[in-house]
Enzyme design. Structure first.
Site, mmCIF file in Angstrom:
data_model
loop_
_atom_site.group_PDB
_atom_site.id
_atom_site.type_symbol
_atom_site.label_atom_id
_atom_site.label_comp_id
_atom_site.label_asym_id
_atom_site.label_seq_id
_atom_site.Cartn_x
_atom_site.Cartn_y
_atom_site.Cartn_z
ATOM 1 N N SER A 1 0.932 -1.306 0.079
ATOM 2 C CA SER A 1 -0.223 0.282 -0.155
ATOM 3 C C SER A 1 0.919 1.241 0.159
ATOM 4 O O SER A 1 1.771 1.427 -0.710
ATOM 5 C CB SER A 1 -0.999 0.391 0.916
ATOM 6 O OG SER A 1 -1.796 0.547 0.819
ATOM 7 N N ASP B 1 -8.849 -6.477 -2.840
ATOM 8 C CA ASP B 1 -9.115 -5.465 -2.584
ATOM 9 C C ASP B 1 -9.727 -4.581 -2.411
ATOM 10 O O ASP B 1 -10.189 -4.070 -2.940
ATOM 11 C CB ASP B 1 -7.760 -4.511 -3.523
ATOM 12 C CG ASP B 1 -6.915 -4.001 -2.733
ATOM 13 O OD1 ASP B 1 -7.282 -3.166 -1.418
ATOM 14 O OD2 ASP B 1 -6.238 -3.458 -2.882
ATOM 15 N N HIS C 1 -6.911 -6.813 0.897
ATOM 16 C CA HIS C 1 -5.489 -5.499 1.198
ATOM 17 C C HIS C 1 -3.574 -5.503 1.387
ATOM 18 O O HIS C 1 -3.119 -5.115 0.620
ATOM 19 C CB HIS C 1 -5.798 -4.094 0.911
ATOM 20 C CG HIS C 1 -5.075 -2.929 0.909
ATOM 21 N ND1 HIS C 1 -4.204 -2.102 -0.269
ATOM 22 C CD2 HIS C 1 -4.505 -1.863 1.537
ATOM 23 C CE1 HIS C 1 -4.404 -1.445 -0.400
ATOM 24 N NE2 HIS C 1 -3.905 -1.008 0.922
#
Length: 284
Positions: A98, A226, A256
């Site tokens: 991320s 995600d 995610h």
């Protein structure tokens, strides 16, 4: 007879960095509002053959304090570069999830990455753009929940519904994540001091340009489920702009933050990319 009282698991402590193992230097970068703890299972798997360093970002749980009202990916990359210099790592293998993937791309642009593995990388949007604003609004919508969680403290942390909602947001197979890891994830989020500064900084930060010119071997991992930054909206820029030589892999059945639910698979995908680069081979 002696009576025994059941002991609850020890409350997790903040860590400035996980640092373990020996061998090839590997830097692991966590996501927004998370902490090095999310890498713990992967780090222990990789430490048999690598020297693993997973630091806390500035303003996050365990990380250095931050002054000012804005913070962006470039300032975070400066922080990590300083830490790499302290370690004596001119270059290293980098994996980032991320926000960590976004910082990893910036470090690769600065020539600090031997290889780069991004996992559900943030930053895959033009600046300025509607997509950029949408992600800022999405994270800003979490602020009331963070405020309530901080006020409730352990009541929120130990609530099964709160834990399940957290697991649902970050993973696909919610039952695969141990309860103590969900508690740690919640604590990290409640102790993140730079939610607003990073949202503001990300809205002002320029987009990731010139990605096609990166010479670092790159492996881009996309999480199939995600729910934070869905691939159909937030991955298209990276898919289009990264060099043709970059691996583009859809990791099935994960959310995610796949390190929480599939540490074996993620450790293998990172290690495979590292070892393939030694012989100038591409892992497929």
């Amino acid at each position: 007879m002696t009576s025994r009282t059941a002991k609850s698991p020890a409350r997790p402590e903040p860590v400035a960095a996980l640092h373990l193992g020996s061998g090839d230097p590997v830097l692991l970068l966590h996501g927004f509002m998370l902490s090095p703890h999310c890498w713990e299972q992967v780090a222990h798997r990789m430490a048999a053959h690598c020297e693993v360093y997973a630091p806390a970002f500035a303003g996050h749980w365990g990380g250095p304090k931050v002054e000012g009202w804005t913070l962006d990916v470039y300032a975070l990359a400066d922080q990590i570069e300083d830490q790499l210099d302290e370690l004596g790592w001119r270059t290293c293998h980098i994996a980032g999830n991320s926000l960590g993937g976004w910082v990893g791309l910036e470090l690769a642009r600065r020539g600090r990455a031997r290889t780069l593995t991004t996992i559900a990388a943030a930053g895959g949007w033009a600046s300025p753009s509607i997509t950029q604003i949408r992600i800022g609004v999405k994270f800003a919508s979490l602020l009331p929940f963070i405020a309530v969680g901080r006020r409730l403290g352990d009541v929120a942390l130990n609530n099964r519904l709160v834990q399940h909602a957290t697991a649902l947001l970050l993973t696909k197979r919610t039952g695969a994540v141990p309860r103590h890891e969900l508690v740690t994830t919640l604590i990290a989020a409640l102790h993140c001091d730079v939610i607003v500064p990073l949202i503001l900084g990300s809205l002002r930060a320029p987009g990731m340009d010139d990605l096609a010119e990166l010479e670092t071997p790159i492996r881009m991992l996309l999480a199939e489920y995600d729910r934070i930054i869905p691939n159909s909206v937030y991955a298209t820029h990276y898919l289009r702009e990264l060099p043709a030589s970059a691996d583009r892999i859809l990791v099935h059945g994960v959310g995610h933050v796949p390190m929480l639910e599939a540490p074996d698979r993620i450790a293998t995908l990172i290690a495979e990319h590292i070892y393939a680069s030694r012989g100038h081979l591409r892992a497929v």
